[in-house]
Design a protein around this motif. Structure first.
Motif, PDB file in Angstrom:
ATOM      1  N   SER A  47       0.680  -1.218   0.022  1.00 47.63           N
ATOM      2  CA  SER A  47      -0.029  -0.001   0.036  1.00 47.63           C
ATOM      3  C   SER A  47       0.905   1.297  -0.048  1.00 47.63           C
ATOM      4  O   SER A  47       0.601   2.239  -0.707  1.00 47.63           O
ATOM      5  CB  SER A  47      -0.837   0.022   1.220  1.00 47.63           C
ATOM      6  OG  SER A  47      -1.781  -1.013   1.127  1.00 47.63           O
ATOM      7  N   GLN A  83      -7.389   0.900  -0.962  1.00 45.68           N
ATOM      8  CA  GLN A  83      -8.102  -0.612  -0.281  1.00 45.68           C
ATOM      9  C   GLN A  83      -9.348  -0.443   0.138  1.00 45.68           C
ATOM     10  O   GLN A  83     -10.201  -1.257  -0.079  1.00 45.68           O
ATOM     11  CB  GLN A  83      -7.176  -0.920   0.806  1.00 45.68           C
ATOM     12  CG  GLN A  83      -7.090  -2.262   1.068  1.00 45.68           C
ATOM     13  CD  GLN A  83      -6.005  -2.776   1.929  1.00 45.68           C
ATOM     14  OE1 GLN A  83      -4.973  -2.172   2.279  1.00 45.68           O
ATOM     15  NE2 GLN A  83      -6.097  -4.045   2.538  1.00 45.68           N
ATOM     16  N   ASP A 155      -5.193  -0.936  -5.107  1.00 42.94           N
ATOM     17  CA  ASP A 155      -4.724  -1.476  -3.657  1.00 42.94           C
ATOM     18  C   ASP A 155      -5.459  -2.563  -3.222  1.00 42.94           C
ATOM     19  O   ASP A 155      -6.902  -2.052  -2.939  1.00 42.94           O
ATOM     20  CB  ASP A 155      -4.442  -0.470  -2.858  1.00 42.94           C
ATOM     21  CG  ASP A 155      -3.532  -0.723  -1.598  1.00 42.94           C
ATOM     22  OD1 ASP A 155      -3.180  -1.900  -1.479  1.00 42.94           O
ATOM     23  OD2 ASP A 155      -3.588  -0.039  -0.755  1.00 42.94           O
ATOM     24  N   GLU A 156      -5.402  -3.713  -3.385  1.00 38.38           N
ATOM     25  CA  GLU A 156      -6.078  -5.052  -2.902  1.00 38.38           C
ATOM     26  C   GLU A 156      -7.377  -4.696  -3.459  1.00 38.38           C
ATOM     27  O   GLU A 156      -8.394  -4.609  -2.652  1.00 38.38           O
ATOM     28  CB  GLU A 156      -6.125  -5.009  -1.531  1.00 38.38           C
ATOM     29  CG  GLU A 156      -4.738  -4.950  -0.695  1.00 38.38           C
ATOM     30  CD  GLU A 156      -4.509  -6.385  -0.678  1.00 38.38           C
ATOM     31  OE1 GLU A 156      -5.348  -7.438  -0.994  1.00 38.38           O
ATOM     32  OE2 GLU A 156      -3.419  -6.839  -0.065  1.00 38.38           O
TER      33      GLU A 156
END
Lengths: 295, 128, 331
Positions: A47, A83, A155-156
Motif C-alpha cells: 500500500s 484499499q 490497492d487490494e
C-alpha cells in the motif's frame, strides 16, 4: 525496449522517526502496457508503494518516477483505487460520477464510467451508503476508469469480494486494459486471484524487493525439483529446500545442467511466491533491469 | 462465436488453452473459414485473464496460418483443420469401437488410458 | 448539422451552474450549505422582526404605560412582555452571530477536513486531476466566501437594528456599544472571527486527521485565541483619560481607573470614600479613569480585525505547508 510505467531507485519510506521502514532501498521497473501484480504478505509495503506512486505521500529516501515524471506531475494521467474504496456516502452513484467528471476536466469519459457502473446493474440514483462492498468497488473502479488513466493503481482491489464479483470486476478491468492499453498495477496478498490476469510480478517482503520481472521469465528461471534427500543441489541457487524422510523437495534457480534423476517442474505463481515468502533469506532476483530488458 | 473456458488449475498455460480450444472448434466445425474470433476485449471481459495472453494465443494461431488479423476489423479464421468432420466414416468407426469397449466392461477411465497409450504410440514426437 | 446542434446544446447544458471544484465542494457539503442558509434566514428574520414589529410593540407598550408622559413609575424600569420579547430577539440574533465562529471551527475541523482525511475521500480527490493544494484552496475559499456573504448581511442588519433603536435600548437598559456580542456583531469582527474559525478548524483537521478530535481541538483553539485577543482589545488604541476630585462619570469602555496622589502618581484606590484622614494619609488628591469613547469603535474594530485576519492567514499558511510536506508536489 518497452516504455516504463513506474521506476524506483533506492526508494525508502519511513513513518515517524523511529519505526521500522515501510519500504527500504527498493529498486525496480514496471513496464508500461501490462498488468503487474504487487504481491507480498500484509505489511510488506504494498500500500505504501502504491500511495507513493499515486502522489499521495512523499518518499523519505530515493526516487520514484511514474510515466517518466514525478508522481505529482502525472496526477491527471494516473488512476488510483484505495484499499478501503473511500467514496462520499451522501452522494448517489450518478453524482459520484459527476464528481469525477468535474474534477477531471478534459479527461473524463462518461461512456467508460457509465458502462462500468451499468455492468454491475447499479441504480444510478442509489446512494453510495446503501451499496454492498462489491458495488462500492465497482463505483470506485468506474471513477478510476472514467478519467481514462494511462496507469491504473489498485490497492487490494478484490479483497472482501465474493468470487462472482471478483471475476466480473477483473473482467471489466482486463477489458479496459485491452481496449485502451491501460497499464494496470494491482496489489494483493491473495495470489490465486492474480493467476492468469498478470504478466509482470513484483514481490515485496518486509519493505524490500524480493522478485521483480516478467512473470513468464521469473517462472522459467525456477524449477521445483524432487529427489533423494542426500542429493547435492550445487551449484544451483536454492530458494527453499525441505526434506521429508528420504525425499527432498526444493525450489531452485538452475545454474547449468541438473541431475537427471530429479523430477522437475516449472513452479506455478503460487508455488513461486509461497516459497519466497517462507524463505526470507533467499537472494533477490530481478529480471526487470533496463539493461537486461534491452538485450 | 467461440467462448473460451479457462481452467487455472489445469497446469496448461492459459494461451495454450485458447489455442487448443480454437483448434478444437475448428476440428468440430464450430468455427469455419471467414468466421470472426471474439476480440481480446470480449475474451478478457468474460474470462478475466490478461489481454496479452489472448493476443499471444491469436499470434500463435496466426503463425500457424489458421487465422488472420485484419486491421481494425478483427481476427478471422483462414482455414479449417482438415480432420474428420462430425459425420465422417472415421468417427463412425470410433463410435462403434466405443460401443464394443463398453460392452466388454471397460469404464471411461480404462478407455481413456487405452486411447492415450495408442495415441502416444502412433503420434510420438508430433507437435500437439 | 443536427449532430452539431445537439452537441452544442449538450455542451451548453453542462456549462450551466457551478463547475469543477466549486461544484464538488458545494455538493459534498450540501447539508452544511443548507444549514448555513437556514441559520442566516433565522438570524435575518429575527433581526428584521426586531427592527419592525418588535420595536413598534415595545414602544407601544412603553407608551401605554405612560412612561413617556413624564410620570415615571417603577414599571417603566422593568419593561413589559413586549420589551422582553424585543430584548430576547436581539440577544438571540447577537448570540447567533457570536456562535458562528465556533460553528465554523467545529464544522471545518470535523466535516470539511477531518472526516475527509479520516475516511480517505481526501485521497480520492487528490487522485483525480486535482492537486492537494488546489483541493485545500477550494475547501477554504468556498466556505470563506459564503461566510463573508452571510456575515455581511447579518452584521448590516444588526447595525440597522442597533442604530435605529438606540433610544429604545437606553430606555430599557440593554447592552452598551462595547459589550459582547453586540460589539463584534456591529462591525467587522464577527466576520473576521468566523474566518479565523474556518482557518483554525481546517488546520486542526489537517493535524488531527480525524473528525472528532479535530472538532474538539478547533473549538478549544478558537476559544483560547478569542480570550487572548479579547484581553488585548482595550490596548489596541490609545485611551482617553479623565481626571477629577470625584471619580469621573462612567462612559464607554473603561480600561483602568484609580486614585491620583499629589505627585500625579497613579495608585490603587484605598477606598477612603469621604474620610479626610484616610485621604491625607494616602496623599489622595483626585481620581482618574482611562476609557474608550464610542468614537473609538471603528479604530478598535479595525485593529482587532487586522490581528484576527493575520492569525487566520497564518493558520492557512501553516495548513498549506503541512499538506505540501506530506503529499507529493509537482517540482
Amino acid at each position: 525496449m518497452t516504455e516504463t510505467a513506474i521506476e524506483a531507485a533506492g526508494l525508502g519510506m519511513r513513518f515517524g522517526r523511529r519505526g521500522k521502514p515501510a519500504l527500504d532501498g527498493c529498486a525496480f521497473r514496471i513496464p508500461a502496457g501490462g498488468v503487474c501484480a504487487v504481491v507480498g504478505p500484509n505489511g510488506a509495503g504494498k500500500s505504501t508503494l502504491l500511495s507513493l506512486a499515486a502522489g499521495l505521500t512523499r518518499p523519505t529516501a530515493g526516487a520514484l518516477t511514474v510515466l517518466g515524471r514525478s508522481p505529482a506531475e502525472v496526477r491527471a494521467r494516473v488512476g488510483y483505487v484505495a484499499q478501503d474504496k473511500p467514496l462520499y456516502p451522501q452522494l448517489t452513484v450518478a453524482e459520484t460520477l459527476r464528481w469525477g467528471r468535474e474534477l477531471n476536466p478534459g479527461r473524463w469519459d462518461d461512456k467508460v464510467a457509465e458502462r462500468t457502473v451499468a455492468e454491475g446493474d447499479l441504480d444510478p440514483e442509489g446512494k453510495i451508503r446503501t451499496l454492498s462492498g462489491g458495488q462500492r468497488t465497482r463505483v470506485a473502479l468506474a471513477l478510476a476508469l472514467g478519467k481514462r488513466p494511462e496507469l491504473l493503481l489498485l490497492d487490494e482491489p478484490m479483497a472482501d469480494l465474493d468470487p462472482l464479483a471478483r471475476h466480473q470486476l477483473t473482467g471489466t478491468l482486463m477489458a479496459d486494459a485491452a481496449e485502451h492499453g491501460t497499464t494496470v498495477v494491482m496489489s494483493s496478498h491473495v495470489v490465486a486471484e492474480l493467476e492468469g490476469s498478470c504478466d509482470h510480478l513484483l514481490l515485496l517482503g518486509a519493505g524490500r524487493v524480493r522478485l521483480a520481472g516478467p512473470l513468464d521469465d521469473l517462472l522459467a528461471a525456477h524449477r521445483l525439483v524432487t529427489g533423494r534427500a542426500d542429493a547435492s543441489l550445487d551449484p544451483h541457487t536454492v530458494v527453499e529446500a525441505r526434506t521429508t524422510g528420504r525425499g527432498l523437495t526444493a525450489l531452485i534457480r538452475p545454474e547449468g545442467p541438473r541431475d537427471p534423476a530429479w523430477q522437475e517442474t516449472v513452479p506455478t505463481l503460487e508455488e513461486l511466491v509461497l516459497a519466497h515468502l517462507r524463505a526470507p533469506q533467499a537472494p533477490v532476483l530481478r529480471l526487470d533491469d533496463v539493461q537486461e530488458a534491452a538485450v | 462465436m467461440i467462448e473460451y473456458r479457462i481452467d487455472r488449475r489445469s497446469g496448461v498455460a492459459t494461451y495454450v488453452q485458447i489455442v487448443q480450444q480454437t483448434k478444437q472448434a475448428l476440428r468440430l466445425g464450430l468455427l469455419e473459414p471467414g468466421d470472426k474470433l471474439p476480440t481480446a476485449r470480449e475474451v478478457v471481459e468474460a474470462t478475466a485473464i490478461n489481454p496479452n495472453t489472448v493476443l499471444k494465443a491469436y499470434r500463435e494461431l496466426e503463425r500457424e496460418g489458421l487465422v488472420e488479423a485484419r486491421r481494425g476489423l478483427g481476427t478471422f479464421v483462414r482455414r479449417g483443420l482438415n480432420t474428420a468432420p462430425a459425420d465422417s466414416p472415421l468417427r463412425a468407426e470410433l463410435d462403434a469401437w466405443a460401443v464394443r469397449a463398453r460392452e466388454a466392461g471397460l469404464d471411461r477411465d480404462d478407455v481413456d488410458a487405452l486411447f492415450t497409450s495408442v495415441l502416444d504410440t502412433h503420434f510420438k514426437g508430433d507437435p500437439s | 448539422m443536427t449532430a452539431v446542434t445537439l452537441e452544442t446544446t449538450a455542451a451548453a447544458d453542462r456549462r450551466r451552474g457551478p463547475r469543477g471544484l466549486l461544484w464538488a465542494t458545494l455538493r459534498v457539503h450540501r447539508s452544511a450549505l443548507w444549514f448555513w442558509v437556514m441559520l442566516m434566514a433565522v438570524g435575518a428574520g429575527v433581526l428584521l422582526w426586531a427592527y419592525g414589529p418588535g420595536a413598534d410593540a415595545a414602544w407601544a407598550e412603553y407608551r401605554s404605560r405612560g412612561c413617556l408622559d413624564g410620570r415615571p413609575s417603577l414599571g417603566c424600569d422593568m419593561g413589559g412582555p413586549a420589551a422582553e420579547r424585543y430584548q430576547s430577539a436581539t440577544a438571540l440574533a447577537g448570540g447567533l452571530i457570536g456562535l458562528v465562529p465556533f460553528l465554523a471551527a467545529a464544522w471545518a475541523g470535523a466535516a470539511l477536513v477531518g472526516r475527509e482525511l479520516e475516511s480517505g475521500t481526501a485521497r480520492l480527490a487528490w487522485t483525480q486531476s486535482v492537486s492537494p493544494a488546489r483541493w485545500l484552496a477550494a475547501k477554504l475559499a468556498v466556505p470563506a466566501a459564503l461566510l463573508v456573504a452571510g456575515m455581511a448581511v447579518l452584521t448590516l442588519l444588526h447595525r440597522l437594528v442597533w442604530t435605529s433603536d438606540s433610544s429604545l435600548r437606553t430606555t430599557i437598559g440593554a447592552a452598551d456599544w462595547h459589550q459582547s456580542p453586540a460589539y463584534e456583531a456591529n462591525g467587522t469582527l464577527a466576520t473576521a472571527y468566523a474566518l479565523l474559525g474556518l482557518a483554525v478548524g481546517a488546520l486542526a483537521g489537517l493535524l488531527a486527521r480525524r473528525a472528532l478530535p479535530a472538532l474538539g481541538t478547533a473549538v478549544l483553539a478558537l476559544g483560547a485565541l478569542m480570550i487572548v485577543v479579547g484581553d488585548l482589545r482595550p490596548h489596541l488604541w490609545p485611551v482617553r483619560t479623565l481626571t477629577g476630585d470625584e471619580y469621573p462619570e462612567w462612559t464607554g469602555m473603561v480600561v483602568d481607573d484609580g486614585a491620583l496622589t499629589s505627585t500625579g502618581a497613579r495608585v490603587s484606590d484605598p477606598i477612603c470614600v469621604d474620610d479626610a484622614r484616610c485621604l491625607a494619609e494616602h496623599d489622595i488628591v483626585g481620581y482618574y479613569r482611562d476609557f474608550h469613547p464610542a468614537s473609538h469603535f471603528w479604530p478598535l474594530q479595525l485593529v482587532e480585525t487586522g490581528i484576527v485576519l493575520a492569525l487566520a492567514a497564518l493558520a492557512v499558511l501553516v495548513s498549506f505547508r503541512l499538506l505540501n510536506r506530506r503529499t507529493a508536489r509537482a517540482v
